[in-house]
Design a protein around this motif. Structure first.
Motif, PDB file in Angstrom:
ATOM      1  N   LEU A  23      -0.430   0.124 -10.706  1.00  0.00           N
ATOM      2  CA  LEU A  23      -1.049   0.875  -9.619  1.00  0.00           C
ATOM      3  C   LEU A  23      -2.524   0.533  -9.582  1.00  0.00           C
ATOM      4  N   TYR A  67      -3.375   3.329  -2.325  1.00  0.00           N
ATOM      5  CA  TYR A  67      -3.350   2.538  -3.557  1.00  0.00           C
ATOM      6  C   TYR A  67      -2.510   1.299  -3.291  1.00  0.00           C
ATOM      7  N   GLN A  95      -6.000   1.483  -8.280  1.00  0.00           N
ATOM      8  CA  GLN A  95      -6.792   2.548  -7.680  1.00  0.00           C
ATOM      9  C   GLN A  95      -8.009   1.954  -6.978  1.00  0.00           C
ATOM     10  N   PHE A 120      -2.697   8.601 -10.871  1.00  0.00           N
ATOM     11  CA  PHE A 120      -3.505   8.468  -9.657  1.00  0.00           C
ATOM     12  C   PHE A 120      -4.983   8.705  -9.947  1.00  0.00           C
ATOM     13  N   THR A 140       0.838  -1.194   0.000  1.00  0.00           N
ATOM     14  CA  THR A 140       0.000   0.000   0.000  1.00  0.00           C
ATOM     15  C   THR A 140       0.877   1.249   0.000  1.00  0.00           C
TER      16      THR A 140
END
Length: 436
Positions: free
Chosen positions: A222, A201, A224, A277, A192
């Motif tokens: 990654l 994330y 989300q 992100f 994390t």
């Protein structure tokens, strides 16, 4: 004339001893007042010039209070970190206004029983607000160029730091990839991480065994909104990277085929943008720590199962303020529930050339006068100032035994002064009887 002068001398003595009695009474009353500095009665003669060498004209006596605000009192430990005391020279700088303006006077005090008010500002029991310099997270004074000016100070306000979130800057991954894995076989680690606003994330790293000996390719993804139905995986880091191991199982090369120098740290930089992100946050530049080149630490390749020995990162989600800590050189750090700390203020100590000439005010505070000199601001432990002791208060300098002894002496002196008046009255009565 001498008899009348003697009467006035007796009156002056009574007045002076009455002043001394009041001073002693005030000292005793404040024997438990934090930061109180005892006052002493100092007597001085009043001389009237005689008209001839053979005559004497009585003058009298006058008492003046003398207080040394810089006198050190005993320090006593407390359970509150916002209780602070000065061990050595100097005063805390305070102001009666929560947001000082140009007309609000800065005062000095050694009464350090500070607590937060309803708005999170540090104020002592007398209602004076603690002043400090604002700092950056490294503890550097923001307005360093003007820190000698009182206007550079501001009220220490903890309400501005009620929450904190730290973006992930460093990630450490230590794992053993199986030496006997078949070409194309993959293993995965998840850790994390956090962005600048505290959103979490999953950083997923996937290793795939290459056809080349002792070589693995790896890529970053990654995830989300992990753990929800809205979870989305995004490839980051520019595609596949290469990790090569030595024949003894230790790490040889990262993100390419050029070998790293033996015993040097094996690191890699991973940039994650706001677009990756999918939020309006800062760019995250993360250092990935893989261990040490040429050593069987961190990443390794040995026979056996895939095994992760360490997954660590330095970011954190939103966390509430739990308290503050204050160092002896005045650095104030906010402490948060997740164990993180952040430097927020530095407390100065103020000094003046002549502390005994300061003007005493209510609440054990002192104001500057024309004879005391102006306030000089210094970082604690520098410039001849003392150190700040957190979790402690400075006791009153009143010594009960001394005060009661002085009380007895004052009482006797007062009684003796009254005898001067009664005796003078008798002498005048004798003169009046001559006329009869």
């Amino acid at each position: 004339m001498s008899v009348t002068g003697g009467l006035f001398a007796g009156v002056a003595a009574i007045a002076s001893q009455a002043t001394a009695f009041g001073i002693i009474s005030d000292n005793i009353a404040n024997s438990q007042t934090v930061g109180y500095k005892e006052t002493q009665a100092r007597f001085q003669t009043l001389v009237t010039r005689s008209p001839t060498a053979t005559a004497f004209t009585p003058g009298g006596v006058q008492s003046k209070p003398l207080t040394d605000p810089s006198r050190q009192g005993l320090l006593q430990g407390t359970t509150s970190t916002t209780d602070i005391a000065v061990d050595g020279n100097g005063f805390f700088v305070v102001n009666g206004a929560a947001d000082p303006g140009s007309d609000d006077e800065y005062l000095l005090t050694r009464a350090g029983a500070f607590n937060t008010d309803e708005n999170g500002r540090l104020v002592n029991t007398a209602g004076y607000y603690l002043q400090g310099w604002r700092t950056d997270v490294s503890g550097n004074i923001v307005n360093e160029d003007t820190r000698d000016l009182l206007s550079s100070l501001e009220t220490v306000d903890l309400s501005q730091f009620g929450q904190i979130a730290n973006a992930t800057d460093d990630v450490t991954i230590n794992a053993n990839v199986p030496a006997g894995a078949a070409t194309g076989e993959s293993v995965v680690t998840n850790i994390t991480i956090y962005d600048s606003q505290g959103f979490d994330y999953l950083l997923r790293t996937t290793w795939t065994k290459s056809a080349a000996a002792n070589t693995w390719t790896y890529r970053y993804d990654l995830v989300q909104n992990p753990g929800t139905t809205a979870a989305v995986s995004v490839s980051i880091g520019g595609g596949a990277h290469t990790m090569v191991f030595n024949t003894d199982g230790s790490l040889r090369a990262v993100d390419g085929v050029a070998p790293g120098a033996t015993n040097e740290a094996a690191t890699e930089t991973l940039n994650i943008s706001a677009g990756e992100f999918s939020r309006a946050v800062d760019l995250n530049t993360i250092t990935i720590n893989w261990g040490t080149f040429g050593q069987p630490t961190g990443m390794s390749q040995f026979n056996g199962e895939f095994e992760t020995s360490l997954l660590n990162q330095d970011g954190s989600g939103p966390s509430a303020l739990t308290g503050v800590s204050i160092t002896e050189d005045g650095l104030v750090a906010a402490n948060f529930a997740n164990g993180q700390t952040r430097n927020i203020y530095r407390l100065p100590l103020g000094t003046v050339p002549s502390a005994t000439q300061l003007s005493a005010l209510n609440g054990n505070a002192y104001g500057v006068t024309s004879t005391s000199g102006d306030i000089v601001l210094s970082i604690p432990t520098n410039g001849g100032t003392g150190r700040i002791q957190s979790g402690a208060l400075e006791n009153s300098t009143t010594d009960i035994a001394t005060e009661f002894t002085d009380l007895i002496v004052t009482q006797r002196a007062y009684s003796a002064a009254t005898r001067i008046i009664t005796t003078g009255d008798e002498l005048l009565d004798e003169i009046i009887r001559i006329k009869r």
